[in-house]
Write an enzyme that holds these catalytic residues in place. Structure first.
Site, PDB file in Angstrom:
ATOM      1  N   LYS A  77       0.869  -1.098  -0.007  1.00 35.29           N
ATOM      2  CA  LYS A  77      -0.037  -0.037  -0.015  1.00 35.29           C
ATOM      3  C   LYS A  77       0.902   1.466   0.127  1.00 35.29           C
ATOM      4  O   LYS A  77       1.859   1.233   0.165  1.00 35.29           O
ATOM      5  CB  LYS A  77      -1.031   0.068   0.972  1.00 35.29           C
ATOM      6  CG  LYS A  77      -0.198   0.159   2.418  1.00 35.29           C
ATOM      7  CD  LYS A  77      -1.237  -0.309   3.600  1.00 35.29           C
ATOM      8  CE  LYS A  77      -0.588  -0.372   5.084  1.00 35.29           C
ATOM      9  NZ  LYS A  77      -1.006   0.588   6.088  1.00 35.29           N
ATOM     10  N   TYR A 137      17.539  29.657   7.558  1.00 40.37           N
ATOM     11  CA  TYR A 137      16.496  30.287   7.867  1.00 40.37           C
ATOM     12  C   TYR A 137      16.400  30.329   9.547  1.00 40.37           C
ATOM     13  O   TYR A 137      16.831  29.376  10.260  1.00 40.37           O
ATOM     14  CB  TYR A 137      15.121  29.540   7.632  1.00 40.37           C
ATOM     15  CG  TYR A 137      14.881  29.699   6.079  1.00 40.37           C
ATOM     16  CD1 TYR A 137      14.459  31.176   5.533  1.00 40.37           C
ATOM     17  CD2 TYR A 137      14.900  28.775   5.174  1.00 40.37           C
ATOM     18  CE1 TYR A 137      14.048  31.195   4.151  1.00 40.37           C
ATOM     19  CE2 TYR A 137      14.414  28.865   3.898  1.00 40.37           C
ATOM     20  CZ  TYR A 137      14.086  30.212   3.308  1.00 40.37           C
ATOM     21  OH  TYR A 137      13.845  30.418   2.023  1.00 40.37           O
TER      22      TYR A 137
HETATM   23  C1  LIG Z   1      -3.835  -3.819   8.557  1.00 40.81           C
HETATM   24  C2  LIG Z   1      -2.579  -3.712   8.441  1.00 40.81           C
HETATM   25  N1  LIG Z   1      -1.666  -4.702   8.266  1.00 40.81           N
HETATM   26  C3  LIG Z   1      -0.380  -4.712   7.867  1.00 40.81           C
HETATM   27  C4  LIG Z   1       0.286  -3.673   7.848  1.00 40.81           C
HETATM   28  C5  LIG Z   1       1.763  -3.795   7.693  1.00 40.81           C
HETATM   29  O1  LIG Z   1       2.338  -3.064   9.069  1.00 40.81           O
HETATM   30  P1  LIG Z   1       3.846  -2.786   8.894  1.00 40.81           P
HETATM   31  O2  LIG Z   1       4.484  -2.075   7.757  1.00 40.81           O
HETATM   32  O3  LIG Z   1       4.225  -2.281  10.384  1.00 40.81           O
HETATM   33  O4  LIG Z   1       4.606  -4.195   8.781  1.00 40.81           O
HETATM   34  C6  LIG Z   1      -0.392  -2.342   8.149  1.00 40.81           C
HETATM   35  C7  LIG Z   1       0.195  -1.256   8.017  1.00 40.81           C
HETATM   36  O5  LIG Z   1      -0.093  -0.143   8.511  1.00 40.81           O
HETATM   37  C8  LIG Z   1      -1.934  -2.530   8.087  1.00 40.81           C
HETATM   38  O6  LIG Z   1      -2.491  -1.384   8.385  1.00 40.81           O
END
Ligand SMILES: Cc1ncc(COP(=O)(O)O)c(C=O)c1O
Length: 372
Positions: free
Chosen positions: A35, A256
């Site tokens: 994602k 800055y």
């Molecule tokens: C539902 C779910 N599963 C798995 C993950 C993966 O988590 P991580 O990146 O900490 O492995 C996430 C990440 O936010 C998540 O929201």
């Protein structure tokens, strides 16, 4: 010379980290979480690099799944938050997606439909994160309804997300585990629980599926790293160069607001990278960087397109010298994104997902193909 800032993506390192996740949990399958454009690394390139290795990918929404399907990725894809409206079930079916269900309306939408073939479904349980999912005492009834509708949902799993698997203190995690395990036992349900920290450090959470995300990209999510997390390899190197050098006497404010004042006669390197590229403006003086493979530090506030670093003790550094903001320098020295994040009062996730589109991605790795 073109602006030297680039995000180098090492797809061999991605595969190394994925294999590490699998080796830590030999009885589980690992769904690779892609994602947020694979945490800023490019979802299509990462999916191509993992195709044939990972039996499934996970994304947050249909649009992310469409991007992968349009690029020709045929590996199963699970929607971690399921659908956002009932009409999306058309595309779930058309694209052959799997989905999480976390709310009554999603269950009703699924049961109101006659899919040509049933949809693989992960029932999300709120075991303590208090974000998405059915309370454990309600989840049993929902599970039974779905199990009684095999024409609609198939391959049912129980899914939960941990709030504290990364922390050294295990009490809250153990409570989530206990609630989930009791429910799973009653239902005889296969599980999908472990995120990266649980994959790395909580073998009791390894289920039929695990869901590693950030570890695939080489970031160590554990509060206290362990032998496994120390084997992770950085995937992204945010690399730039010095574009100007300033020689200043002691007592001169830099950048800055003049936040950093030269404590001695100093050489300042101006680096082509700023918050307009996604580098965190909260980086304090002292945030590490690698210049010509040597560690030095941010000196002065980060500006939109540039930042300043102290190169007084790196006499060979000059215009054109390599600067690594995080990742692996040309000579092999590594600066972890987690260490940089700590200096920005944030986590690696925000730095990696925050690299903006104006930073070109360049892909490396044997079977990696540049999606552009
Ligand atoms: C539902 C779910 N599963 C798995 C993950 C993966 O988590 P991580 O990146 O900490 O492995 C996430 C990440 O936010 C998540 O929201």
């Amino acid at each position: 010379m073109a602006r030297p800032l680039i995000a180098d993506i090492d797809l061999d390192a991605l595969r190394h980290n994925y294999r590490l996740a699998c080796s830590l949990a030999p009885d589980s399958r690992a769904v690779a979480v892609l994602k947020a454009d694979a945490y800023g690394h490019g979802a299509v390139a990462c999916a191509r690099a993992l195709e044939g290795l990972a039996p499934a990918f996970a994304v947050a929404c249909i649009e992310e799944a469409v991007t992968l399907r349009e690029a020709g990725i045929s590996t199963p894809i699970v929607l971690l938050e399921g659908i956002f409206e009932a009409a999306e079930l058309d595309r779930v079916e058309a694209l052959g997606l799997w989905m999480a269900v976390h709310s009554d309306w999603q269950v009703e939408a699924l049961l109101a439909r006659r899919p040509a073939s049933p949809i693989p479904t992960w029932l999300k349980v709120d075991s303590g994160m208090h974000r998405l999912g059915f309370a454990p005492e309600r989840a049993e009834a929902v599970w039974q309804r779905l199990a009684a509708a095999p024409g609609h949902a198939c391959d049912l799993h129980l899914m939960t997300h941990f709030a504290t698997a990364d922390l050294a203190a295990t009490g809250y995690f153990a409570g989530q585990m206990t609630r989930l395990a009791a429910l799973a036992e009653r239902l005889g349900a296969p599980l999908c629980l472990a995120n990266s920290p649980a994959t790395l450090a909580r073998p009791e959470a390894h289920g039929a599926w695990n869901r590693p995300g950030v570890m695939l990209y080489g970031s160590d999510p554990l509060e206290q790293s362990n032998a496994a997390s120390r084997r992770l390899a950085p995937v992204m190197t945010l690399r730039s160069a010095i574009i100007a050098v300033r020689e200043l006497p002691a007592g001169e404010p830099v950048g800055y607001g003049g936040r950093w004042v030269t404590p001695r006669p100093s050489r300042i390197g101006v680096v082509a990278c700023g918050y307009g590229d996604g580098y965190d403006r909260h980086a304090v003086d002292g945030t590490p960087v690698l210049v010509a493979g040597k560690r030095t530090a941010v000196a002065g506030k980060v500006s939109m397109d540039m930042m300043t670093v102290d190169i007084t003790d790196i006499p060979e550094a000059d215009i054109g010298s390599e600067v690594v903001l995080w990742g692996r320098a040309a000579g092999g020295e590594v600066l972890g994104v987690d260490e940089v994040a700590r200096h920005c009062d944030t986590i690696s996730y925000t730095l990696l997902t925050g690299v903006l589109p104006r930073v070109p991605r360049r892909y490396h790795g044997e079977s990696g193909t540049d999606p552009n």
